[in-house]
Design an enzyme around this catalytic site. Structure first.
Site, short mmCIF file in Angstrom:
data_model
loop_
_atom_site.label_atom_id
_atom_site.label_comp_id
_atom_site.label_asym_id
_atom_site.label_seq_id
_atom_site.Cartn_x
_atom_site.Cartn_y
_atom_site.Cartn_z
N CYS A 172 0.86 -1.19 0.00
CA CYS A 172 0.00 0.00 0.00
C CYS A 172 0.89 1.24 0.00
CB CYS A 172 -0.88 -0.02 1.24
SG CYS A 172 -1.97 1.39 1.40
N LEU A 173 0.52 2.24 -0.82
CA LEU A 173 1.32 3.47 -0.88
C LEU A 173 1.36 4.18 0.48
CD1 LEU A 173 0.28 4.94 -4.34
CD2 LEU A 173 2.38 3.71 -3.76
N HIS A 177 -8.82 -3.91 -2.45
CA HIS A 177 -7.91 -3.20 -1.55
C HIS A 177 -8.29 -1.71 -1.47
CE1 HIS A 177 -3.66 -2.17 -0.10
NE2 HIS A 177 -4.16 -0.99 -0.45
N GLU A 178 -8.53 -1.10 -2.64
CA GLU A 178 -8.84 0.34 -2.67
C GLU A 178 -10.21 0.62 -2.07
OE1 GLU A 178 -6.43 2.20 -3.15
OE2 GLU A 178 -5.11 0.78 -4.15
NI NI Z 1 -3.63 1.01 -0.06
#
Ligand code: NI
Length: 201
Positions: free
Chosen positions: A121-122, A163-164
């Site tokens: 994840c960013l 995920h988003e």
């Molecule tokens: Ni993420």
């Protein structure tokens, strides 16, 4: 009736122009991506009532920030904006592949079959851990022009959308990791504290 060449060109221009931005990383991306420990990541997002030019401007800035971070997905709460907007692009290497923009996404159904896949994840740079999720999904959403759409997704795109979409509910992939020991170790090795997972106000 055949459409004139000029009409075709106009339509092509309209479709292309909607949100396309360069995939090249920028030195100063327009939006800051919040990291684990920031409360913004835990706050749920609200539905977008009208998809207008200001939303498209935000989408472009989200894309520029995602590409600059070499990510394949970004949710608006990660940049501190609590609107139900996601951008996804699993083909960073091909400039002409358009990104996927999902506004107000909803899961219609999920497959019974599940898959284990290593996620990152960013907002949690460096941490990569296995997460189990349904293999394929069917969703409804609005695109960047506000048009209602439905799509089936499997593989990496399905994984990325799930995920988003979690981000829109203040859920992070570390919440879904099956091994607490692995999570603890990965967080520590990447400079995060255990209390960053659920920060207090
Ligand atoms: Ni993420």
């Amino acid at each position: 009736m055949a459409r004139s060449f000029a009409q075709l060109a106009r339509n092509a221009e309209k479709n292309k122009a909607a949100i396309a931005v360069s995939k090249d990383p920028l030195e100063n991306p327009p939006l800051e991506i919040h990291k684990l420990g920031n409360r913004a990541l835990r706050k749920p997002a609200r539905r977008v009532s009208k998809v207008d030019e200001s939303i498209r401007d935000l989408v472009r800035d989200m894309l520029r920030s995602m590409y600059s971070a070499k990510g394949i997905g970004l949710a608006a709460p990660q940049v501190g904006i609590h609107k139900q907007i996601l951008v996804i692009d699993t083909d960073l290497e091909t400039p002409s592949t358009p990104p996927l923009v999902l506004i107000n996404p909803e899961i219609i159904s999920t497959s019974a079959s599940i898959e284990t896949y290593e996620e990152g994840c960013l907002s949690i740079p460096g941490v990569y851990l296995d997460v189990i999720r349904p293999a394929s999904i069917k969703i409804s959403f609005r695109d960047e022009m506000g048009r209602p759409k439905k799509m089936n997704a499997d593989g990496l795109i399905s994984r990325c959308i799930q995920h988003e979409m979690d981000h829109l509910n203040g859920v992070l992939f570390v919440d879904r990791v099956t091994s607490p020991e692995d999570l603890k170790r990965e967080l520590q090795e990447n400079g995060f504290r255990n209390e960053d997972v659920n920060p207090l106000d």
